[in-house]
Write a protein that holds these residues in place. Structure first.
Motif, short mmCIF file in Angstrom:
data_model
loop_
_atom_site.label_atom_id
_atom_site.label_comp_id
_atom_site.label_asym_id
_atom_site.label_seq_id
_atom_site.Cartn_x
_atom_site.Cartn_y
_atom_site.Cartn_z
N ARG A 169 0.86 -1.20 0.00
CA ARG A 169 0.00 0.00 0.00
C ARG A 169 0.89 1.24 0.00
NH1 ARG A 169 -3.30 -3.08 -0.67
NH2 ARG A 169 -5.33 -3.42 0.30
N THR A 170 0.54 2.19 -0.87
CA THR A 170 1.21 3.49 -0.82
C THR A 170 0.38 4.44 0.03
OG1 THR A 170 2.20 3.19 -3.00
CG2 THR A 170 2.00 5.45 -2.22
N LEU A 171 1.01 5.06 1.00
CA LEU A 171 0.35 6.08 1.83
C LEU A 171 1.13 7.38 1.61
CD1 LEU A 171 -0.19 4.17 5.23
CD2 LEU A 171 -1.70 4.23 3.25
N SER A 172 0.43 8.41 1.17
CA SER A 172 1.12 9.65 0.83
C SER A 172 0.90 10.73 1.90
CB SER A 172 0.61 10.17 -0.52
OG SER A 172 1.06 11.48 -0.73
N ALA A 173 1.99 11.42 2.24
CA ALA A 173 1.88 12.52 3.21
C ALA A 173 1.17 13.73 2.59
CB ALA A 173 3.27 12.93 3.69
N LEU A 174 1.11 13.79 1.26
CA LEU A 174 0.30 14.82 0.58
C LEU A 174 -0.97 14.13 0.09
CD1 LEU A 174 3.02 16.56 -1.66
CD2 LEU A 174 2.03 17.43 0.47
N ALA A 175 -2.12 14.71 0.42
CA ALA A 175 -3.39 14.05 0.07
C ALA A 175 -3.59 14.05 -1.44
CB ALA A 175 -4.55 14.78 0.76
N PRO A 184 -6.33 11.66 -2.99
CA PRO A 184 -7.19 10.49 -2.76
C PRO A 184 -7.51 9.67 -4.00
CG PRO A 184 -8.36 12.55 -2.31
CD PRO A 184 -6.95 12.91 -2.54
N SER A 185 -7.43 10.26 -5.18
CA SER A 185 -7.74 9.43 -6.35
C SER A 185 -6.53 8.61 -6.79
CB SER A 185 -8.27 10.29 -7.50
OG SER A 185 -7.37 11.33 -7.75
N VAL A 186 -5.39 8.83 -6.17
CA VAL A 186 -4.16 8.08 -6.53
C VAL A 186 -3.81 7.04 -5.48
CG1 VAL A 186 -1.68 8.33 -7.00
CG2 VAL A 186 -3.28 10.04 -7.84
N CYS A 187 -3.85 7.44 -4.22
CA CYS A 187 -3.48 6.52 -3.13
C CYS A 187 -4.04 7.07 -1.82
CB CYS A 187 -1.96 6.36 -3.04
SG CYS A 187 -1.10 7.90 -2.73
N GLU A 188 -3.96 6.26 -0.77
CA GLU A 188 -4.46 6.71 0.53
C GLU A 188 -3.51 7.75 1.15
OE1 GLU A 188 -6.27 3.59 3.17
OE2 GLU A 188 -5.42 2.30 1.62
N THR A 189 -4.06 8.56 2.01
CA THR A 189 -3.25 9.57 2.70
C THR A 189 -2.61 8.94 3.93
OG1 THR A 189 -4.86 11.20 1.96
CG2 THR A 189 -3.34 11.91 3.69
N ASN A 249 -1.85 -1.28 8.39
CA ASN A 249 -1.37 -1.98 7.19
C ASN A 249 -0.12 -2.80 7.48
OD1 ASN A 249 -2.93 -1.42 4.60
ND2 ASN A 249 -2.85 0.60 5.53
N LEU A 250 0.78 -2.25 8.29
CA LEU A 250 1.99 -3.00 8.65
C LEU A 250 1.61 -4.27 9.41
CD1 LEU A 250 4.27 -0.04 9.83
CD2 LEU A 250 4.71 -1.52 7.86
N GLY A 251 0.65 -4.13 10.32
CA GLY A 251 0.21 -5.26 11.13
C GLY A 251 -0.39 -6.37 10.29
N LYS A 252 -0.93 -6.00 9.11
CA LYS A 252 -1.51 -7.01 8.21
C LYS A 252 -0.45 -7.65 7.32
CE LYS A 252 -6.18 -5.21 7.89
NZ LYS A 252 -7.15 -4.45 7.09
N VAL A 306 4.39 -1.23 3.34
CA VAL A 306 3.80 0.11 3.30
C VAL A 306 4.81 1.09 2.68
CG1 VAL A 306 2.82 1.99 4.67
CG2 VAL A 306 2.32 -0.39 5.26
N LEU A 307 4.41 1.67 1.55
CA LEU A 307 5.29 2.62 0.86
C LEU A 307 4.91 4.02 1.31
CD1 LEU A 307 4.73 0.41 -2.05
CD2 LEU A 307 7.06 1.07 -1.47
N LEU A 308 5.84 4.69 1.94
CA LEU A 308 5.57 5.99 2.57
C LEU A 308 6.01 7.08 1.61
CD1 LEU A 308 6.87 4.58 5.88
CD2 LEU A 308 4.52 5.38 5.55
N ALA A 309 5.02 7.67 0.93
CA ALA A 309 5.29 8.58 -0.18
C ALA A 309 5.19 10.04 0.25
CB ALA A 309 4.30 8.30 -1.30
N ALA A 310 5.77 10.91 -0.57
CA ALA A 310 5.70 12.38 -0.41
C ALA A 310 6.45 12.88 0.82
CB ALA A 310 4.26 12.87 -0.40
N GLY A 311 7.46 12.14 1.23
CA GLY A 311 8.32 12.58 2.33
C GLY A 311 7.50 12.92 3.57
N THR A 312 7.90 14.01 4.24
CA THR A 312 7.16 14.45 5.43
C THR A 312 5.91 15.24 5.03
OG1 THR A 312 8.33 16.56 5.48
CG2 THR A 312 9.33 14.76 6.74
N GLY A 313 5.81 15.60 3.74
CA GLY A 313 4.71 16.47 3.30
C GLY A 313 5.06 17.94 3.42
N ASN A 314 6.29 18.25 3.89
CA ASN A 314 6.72 19.64 4.08
C ASN A 314 7.97 19.93 3.26
OD1 ASN A 314 4.92 20.41 6.44
ND2 ASN A 314 5.94 18.57 7.19
N PRO A 315 8.06 21.19 2.73
CA PRO A 315 9.30 21.54 2.03
C PRO A 315 10.47 21.66 3.00
CG PRO A 315 7.87 23.46 2.25
CD PRO A 315 7.10 22.29 2.77
N PHE A 316 11.66 21.72 2.48
CA PHE A 316 12.91 21.91 3.24
C PHE A 316 13.31 20.67 4.04
CE2 PHE A 316 11.10 26.15 2.64
CZ PHE A 316 12.15 26.78 1.98
#
Ligand code: UDP
Length: 237
Positions: free
Chosen positions: A100-106, A108-113, A122-125, A129-139
């Motif tokens: 599952r890809t979970l993105s720090a930037l919402a 919703p039509s591409v992947c879960e936030t 998801n990890l427990g299942k 888990v692919l953690l996308a969009a970094g922290t969601g913050n610049p810098f």
């Protein structure tokens, strides 16, 4: 065979790990190989979160050097990480493991936030888990993201994949006398100004007592070897 040493980890892959022999973008053969390695590691029963960089497509600093405001360049960089995660997600599922890809930037039509509980569920299942969009913050960087997610998701280590099998006293490609460190403290990593991760990532790892294991992703089965405490690596922490 020895049992895995860890129950839950974050694997950090740079965007460049996905370019293979190319100079830019995603090389499908390389993606399939890394996905097969991740699927095999997940089959050991280790819960895997994967933070993927975006440097193979966009880096905020480089884009901003061309006159684009840094936060805009960073948004482009974060979107690049989403593309990489989607490529890996598909390949991991083809390799026989749910992902599952979970993105720090919402988006919703591409992947879960991303949120912490969703990631833990998801990890427990047993899903990768692919953690996308970094922290969601610049810098920030995806190295810092890897340590942040490892801390918030109760991981036992960050496995930092590079092109070299650990941290050396000098560049092993240039200096034949360069020696690989077996172990370093976070403080030493900060003091030596090691280029393997940025200082924000090291500082966060130090505060949270999070070990970082630097290893080479070039060899097949490298992730599984690290999880079993085998293979060559440097442990920071
Ligand atoms: N990025 C960001 N915030 C984050 C993580 C990443 O703005 O929390 C942007 C930043 O522009 C960065 C790019 O995404 O240059 C790609 O990430 P990174 O450079 O860490 O990728 P890697 O070098 O690991 O491929």
């Amino acid at each position: 065979m020895t049992d895995p040493l860890y129950r839950r980890v974050i694997v950090k892959l740079s965007g460049e790990a996905l370019t293979g022999p190319k100079d830019f973008g995603i090389d499908q053969t390389t993606v399939e190989r890394i996905a097969a390695d991740l699927a095999a590691a997940s089959k050991l029963g280790v819960e895997l979160g994967v933070v993927v960089g975006g440097g193979n497509i966009f880096r905020g600093v480089e884009v901003s050097s061309r006159g684009v405001p840094r936060p805009v360049g960073d948004s482009m960089g974060m979107l690049a990480t989403v593309m990489n995660c989607l490529a890996l997600e598909e390949a991991i599922e083809r390799a026989g493991r749910e992902a599952r890809t979970l993105s720090a930037l919402a988006m919703p039509s591409v992947c879960e936030t991303y949120n912490r509980k969703r990631a833990q569920k998801n990890l427990g299942k047993g899903r990768v888990v692919l953690l996308a969009a970094g922290t969601g913050n610049p810098f920030f960087t995806t190295d810092t993201t890897a340590v942040l997610r490892a801390a918030e998701l109760d991981c036992q280590a960050v496995l930092k994949a590079t092109n070299v099998d650990g941290v050396y006293t000098a560049d092993p490609k240039k200096d034949p006398k360069a020696k690989r460190y077996e172990k370093l403290s976070h403080q030493e990593a900060l003091e030596k100004n090691l280029k393997v991760m940025d200082s924000t990532a090291f500082a966060l790892a130090r505060e949270n007592h999070m070990p970082i294991i630097v290893f080479s992703i070039a060899d097949k089965g490298a992730i599984e070897a690290v999880l079993r405490g085998k293979g060559r690596s440097t442990v920071i922490g």
